[in-house]
Design a protein around this motif. Structure first.
Motif, PDB file in Angstrom:
ATOM      1  N   ILE A  82       4.873  -8.885 -30.207  1.00  0.00           N
ATOM      2  CA  ILE A  82       5.924  -9.122 -29.211  1.00  0.00           C
ATOM      3  C   ILE A  82       6.242 -10.609 -29.177  1.00  0.00           C
ATOM      4  N   ASN A  83       7.522 -10.960 -29.312  1.00  0.00           N
ATOM      5  CA  ASN A  83       7.961 -12.349 -29.242  1.00  0.00           C
ATOM      6  C   ASN A  83       8.423 -12.664 -27.829  1.00  0.00           C
ATOM      7  N   LEU A  84       7.700 -13.556 -27.184  1.00  0.00           N
ATOM      8  CA  LEU A  84       8.055 -13.943 -25.818  1.00  0.00           C
ATOM      9  C   LEU A  84       9.195 -14.949 -25.844  1.00  0.00           C
ATOM     10  N   PRO A  85      10.134 -14.879 -24.908  1.00  0.00           N
ATOM     11  CA  PRO A  85      11.211 -15.872 -24.837  1.00  0.00           C
ATOM     12  C   PRO A  85      10.654 -17.202 -24.367  1.00  0.00           C
ATOM     13  N   GLN A  86      11.311 -18.291 -24.791  1.00  0.00           N
ATOM     14  CA  GLN A  86      10.892 -19.630 -24.384  1.00  0.00           C
ATOM     15  C   GLN A  86      11.265 -19.847 -22.923  1.00  0.00           C
ATOM     16  N   THR A  87      10.355 -20.439 -22.178  1.00  0.00           N
ATOM     17  CA  THR A  87      10.588 -20.616 -20.736  1.00  0.00           C
ATOM     18  C   THR A  87      10.408 -22.064 -20.320  1.00  0.00           C
ATOM     19  N   GLY A  88      10.836 -22.991 -21.136  1.00  0.00           N
ATOM     20  CA  GLY A  88      10.778 -24.384 -20.689  1.00  0.00           C
ATOM     21  C   GLY A  88       9.789 -25.212 -21.436  1.00  0.00           C
ATOM     22  N   GLY A  89       9.526 -24.892 -22.693  1.00  0.00           N
ATOM     23  CA  GLY A  89       8.567 -25.660 -23.456  1.00  0.00           C
ATOM     24  C   GLY A  89       9.064 -27.030 -23.859  1.00  0.00           C
ATOM     25  N   GLU A  90      10.420 -27.209 -23.937  1.00  0.00           N
ATOM     26  CA  GLU A  90      10.941 -28.504 -24.358  1.00  0.00           C
ATOM     27  C   GLU A  90      10.763 -29.516 -23.230  1.00  0.00           C
ATOM     28  N   ASN A  91      10.785 -30.764 -23.588  1.00  0.00           N
ATOM     29  CA  ASN A  91      10.643 -31.828 -22.605  1.00  0.00           C
ATOM     30  C   ASN A  91      11.958 -31.996 -21.858  1.00  0.00           C
ATOM     31  N   GLN A  92      11.986 -31.572 -20.611  1.00  0.00           N
ATOM     32  CA  GLN A  92      13.225 -31.612 -19.847  1.00  0.00           C
ATOM     33  C   GLN A  92      13.641 -33.033 -19.484  1.00  0.00           C
ATOM     34  N   VAL A  93      12.710 -33.973 -19.489  1.00  0.00           N
ATOM     35  CA  VAL A  93      13.064 -35.364 -19.219  1.00  0.00           C
ATOM     36  C   VAL A  93      13.940 -35.905 -20.340  1.00  0.00           C
ATOM     37  N   ASP A  94      13.588 -35.586 -21.587  1.00  0.00           N
ATOM     38  CA  ASP A  94      14.416 -36.004 -22.716  1.00  0.00           C
ATOM     39  C   ASP A  94      15.801 -35.382 -22.629  1.00  0.00           C
ATOM     40  N   VAL A  95      15.845 -34.129 -22.207  1.00  0.00           N
ATOM     41  CA  VAL A  95      17.135 -33.465 -22.039  1.00  0.00           C
ATOM     42  C   VAL A  95      17.953 -34.172 -20.962  1.00  0.00           C
ATOM     43  N   ALA A  96      17.297 -34.572 -19.873  1.00  0.00           N
ATOM     44  CA  ALA A  96      17.984 -35.265 -18.779  1.00  0.00           C
ATOM     45  C   ALA A  96      18.539 -36.606 -19.235  1.00  0.00           C
ATOM     46  N   LEU A  97      17.768 -37.343 -20.047  1.00  0.00           N
ATOM     47  CA  LEU A  97      18.221 -38.649 -20.531  1.00  0.00           C
ATOM     48  C   LEU A  97      19.480 -38.507 -21.376  1.00  0.00           C
ATOM     49  N   ASN A  98      19.535 -37.462 -22.190  1.00  0.00           N
ATOM     50  CA  ASN A  98      20.716 -37.248 -23.028  1.00  0.00           C
ATOM     51  C   ASN A  98      21.865 -36.626 -22.244  1.00  0.00           C
TER      52      ASN A  98
END
Length: 324
Positions: A82-98
């Motif tokens: 079973i492949n679980l969906p991603q739930t926020g593994g990326e760094n959201q601070v980097d996303v906010a900066l961009n």
């Protein structure tokens, strides 16, 4: 060897004295050209509109990235096929900066009525009345209507693409990799607008990322609920319930925390002193440029044209004027 060194030293002294004599002879020309450039730089510096910069110190919100509890189940789920969906593994601070310098944020900021006119049509700021004056050929403040005339592909009401070019020059955000603290700087000819934009940027950036997390968490919950219905193994169902709990927690934090990703440590205040332009620096550089240019002209005329006579540029210009 000593005679050679002595002769070379003597030649250097002769060249130096000749150069000093040449510059002294043309001292009036140097002063005139230097003064002219200094005057032009003063007039130019006075023509530049003052800019005020509001600064904000921000820290990443500790709850914005919390995927460790979810990641511990991903291995078990993959073993079960079973492949679980991603739930926020990326760094959201980097996303906010961009995100700060993006059209997505601009689209949100443009919903504020005063934002776009203050960004593109602002002409000056009155300190006494605390009001912004707009270019009348761009924006009609009385009727709150754009009146500018533009050619395609531009539109009468500026788009987010056009606005982003100007916005990026006025707003900057950076993170100190050692302390992880974030510095947001917003400049505008009105210090009040600079402070207001700072609040709006933080508010809308957090709101965008919170909405993204809510959508992502809801998708995960829906997916996990569907897996619970078709999974015959009680161990996997227990794991799915734990994952649903974590996703629900992430969604709750995104809904209730207005500073979901970025927490304000030092809020922006209305700046009292201008940040730009540095008029003294402009005047000094202008005078230096004039002085160096005058010396360069003297050297070119003297050595570039192999003049053996004494070179007095002012007398040379006077004789040329009499001829013509």
């Amino acid at each position: 060897m000593n005679d050679f060194d002595n002769n070379k030293r003597l030649d250097d002294e002769i060249v130096f004295k000749e150069l000093v004599t040449l510059l002294w002879l043309n001292k009036k020309f140097i002063v005139i050209l230097t003064s002219f450039f200094a005057l032009v730089s003063v007039l130019y510096s006075l023509s530049i509109t003052n800019l005020y910069t509001a600064q904000t110190l921000i820290a990443p919100t500790s709850s914005s990235v919390n995927s460790s509890s979810l990641s511990q189940f991903s291995g078990l789920a993959s073993m079960a096929g079973i492949n679980l969906p991603q739930t926020g593994g990326e760094n959201q601070v980097d996303v906010a900066l961009n995100l700060v310098n993006s059209k997505k944020l601009l689209d949100r900021l443009m919903l504020y009525e005063s934002f776009l006119p203050d960004l593109i049509a602002a002409k000056s700021w009155n300190m006494q009345t605390n009001t912004v004056t707009y270019y009348p050929d761009l924006y009609d403040k009385k009727n709150n209507q754009w009146v500018r005339e533009v050619s395609l592909p531009y539109k009468q009401i500026p788009s987010s693409q056009e606005a982003l070019k100007i916005f990026s020059d006025l707003v900057s955000i950076s993170q100190d990799k050692k302390t992880q603290l974030i510095a947001l700087k917003v400049s505008h000819l009105s210090p009040v607008v600079a402070q207001q934009w700072s609040f709006w940027i933080l508010k809308e950036t957090n709101a965008i990322l919170a909405n993204m997390q809510i959508i992502k968490s809801q998708a995960s919950i829906d997916y996990l609920n569907s897996q619970i219905k078709i999974t015959p193994y009680s161990e996997l169902r227990t794991m799915f319930y734990a994952l649903i709990q974590e996703s629900t927690k992430s969604m709750m934090l995104a809904k209730v925390n207005p500073e979901y990703v970025m927490t304000t440590i030092d809020p922006p205040v209305i700046p009292e002193m201008k940040s730009q332009p540095k008029r003294a620096v402009i005047c000094i550089l202008g005078a230096l440029l004039g002085g160096m240019l005058s010396i360069f002209i003297i050297l070119i005329l003297k050595y570039g044209f192999n003049r053996d006579d004494e070179l007095d540029i002012l007398k040379l210009l006077k004789s040329l004027r009499q001829k013509f």
